[in-house]
Design an enzyme around this catalytic site. Structure first.
Site, mmCIF file in Angstrom:
data_model
loop_
_atom_site.group_PDB
_atom_site.id
_atom_site.type_symbol
_atom_site.label_atom_id
_atom_site.label_comp_id
_atom_site.label_asym_id
_atom_site.label_seq_id
_atom_site.Cartn_x
_atom_site.Cartn_y
_atom_site.Cartn_z
ATOM 1 N N ILE A 129 -1.308 3.030 4.186
ATOM 2 C CA ILE A 129 -0.650 1.730 4.272
ATOM 3 C C ILE A 129 0.591 1.769 3.387
ATOM 4 O O ILE A 129 0.495 1.761 2.158
ATOM 5 C CB ILE A 129 -1.602 0.598 3.839
ATOM 6 N N ASP A 130 1.762 1.853 4.022
ATOM 7 C CA ASP A 130 3.040 1.851 3.309
ATOM 8 C C ASP A 130 3.511 0.404 3.192
ATOM 9 O O ASP A 130 3.697 -0.270 4.204
ATOM 10 C CB ASP A 130 4.087 2.668 4.066
ATOM 11 N N PHE A 131 3.713 -0.061 1.985
ATOM 12 C CA PHE A 131 4.049 -1.476 1.807
ATOM 13 C C PHE A 131 5.139 -1.661 0.755
ATOM 14 O O PHE A 131 5.339 -0.816 -0.119
ATOM 15 C CB PHE A 131 2.799 -2.274 1.407
#
EC number: 4.3.2.10
Length: 254
Positions: A129-131
């Protein structure tokens, strides 16, 4: 209780080893195979390789490179980049890769993750999960295709959905802290930890071994990953592959 794994993360772009800052400003730093050999010698717990060009450009995985990396690697290896279906994931695992990492797939075609978990085992499926925090709302939002596409989805929501679809592990990757080496966002990560019911690994922000220790002590997670920390040395960021020796690593856990 098992001790957390200390995991170097290598970024690959068109076959070369690179480093980024906030998912941009790619800097070529060498040959990924050579880096793997050095981490073998230093007895790293595990290794993650992310092909950012495959992710960004929508290309298929570079199977030849993956096979060469897997043959060279003497530690558990995880690979992510360009994986879109069960066939690709199965082929990558057949090389000896232990886990495959998917990101965009969790939003664009999550049913494939369920198929992977069913046929390959959920322990082999990691959802990254790139956030980052958006300028307009100042809220955290998930980005896909190596940070180039907004989704409007919160990382908390995606985390829950990824687990429902069968992810056996979550890799949380902070775009804002990528390559800046100023420490992890512990308060935000604690929120993720409180809702994550599967093993969780964190990437993005480590600038020192003390940062790793703070993360381990505050979150009690299974994996601590870092990129810049293990490829740079000194304030001028000279390229020097490194990894804590046994004594320094033991000190992280107490």
């Amino acid at each position: 209780m098992l001790k957390p794994r200390i995991i170097p993360t290598l970024l690959v772009q068109h076959g070369g080893l690179v480093k980024t800052i906030k998912f941009s400003n790619q800097r070529y730093i060498g040959d990924p195979l050579n880096a793997v050999r050095i981490f073998n010698e230093k007895e790293a717990d595990e290794l993650t390789v992310l092909d950012i060009s495959a992710s960004r450009e929508g290309k298929a995985p570079d199977y030849r490179l993956i096979e060469r990396l897997a043959n060279e690697c003497r530690m558990p290896l995880s690979y992510g980049g360009g994986i879109k279906n069960l066939e690709q994931a199965s082929r990558i695992l057949s090389f000896g890769v232990e886990k495959i990492i998917v990101s965009s797939l969790a939003i664009e075609n999550p049913k494939v993750i369920s198929s992977m978990a069913t046929y390959l085992g959920n322990q082999s499926v990691v959802v990254a999960i790139d956030f980052k925090k958006t300028l307009l709302t100042r809220r955290y939002e998930v980005f896909i295709h190596n940070g180039t596409k907004k989704t409007g989805i919160s990382p908390e929501d995606l985390l829950k959905h990824a687990i429902e679809f069968g992810a056996g592990e979550i890799l949380l990757n902070s775009i804002d802290r990528d390559g800046v080496m100023e420490g992890y966002d512990l308060e935000m990560l604690k929120k993720f930890r409180s809702i994550c019911t599967v093993p969780m690994t964190v990437l993005g922000g480590a600038g020192s071994l003390q940062d790793l220790k703070s993360l381990i002590q505050n979150l009690g997670i299974v994996g601590v990953s870092a990129g810049s920390l293990f490829v740079y040395k000194g304030i001028h960021k000279a390229v020097l592959i490194n990894y804590p020796n046994r004594e320094d690593k033991e000190a992280l856990f107490y």
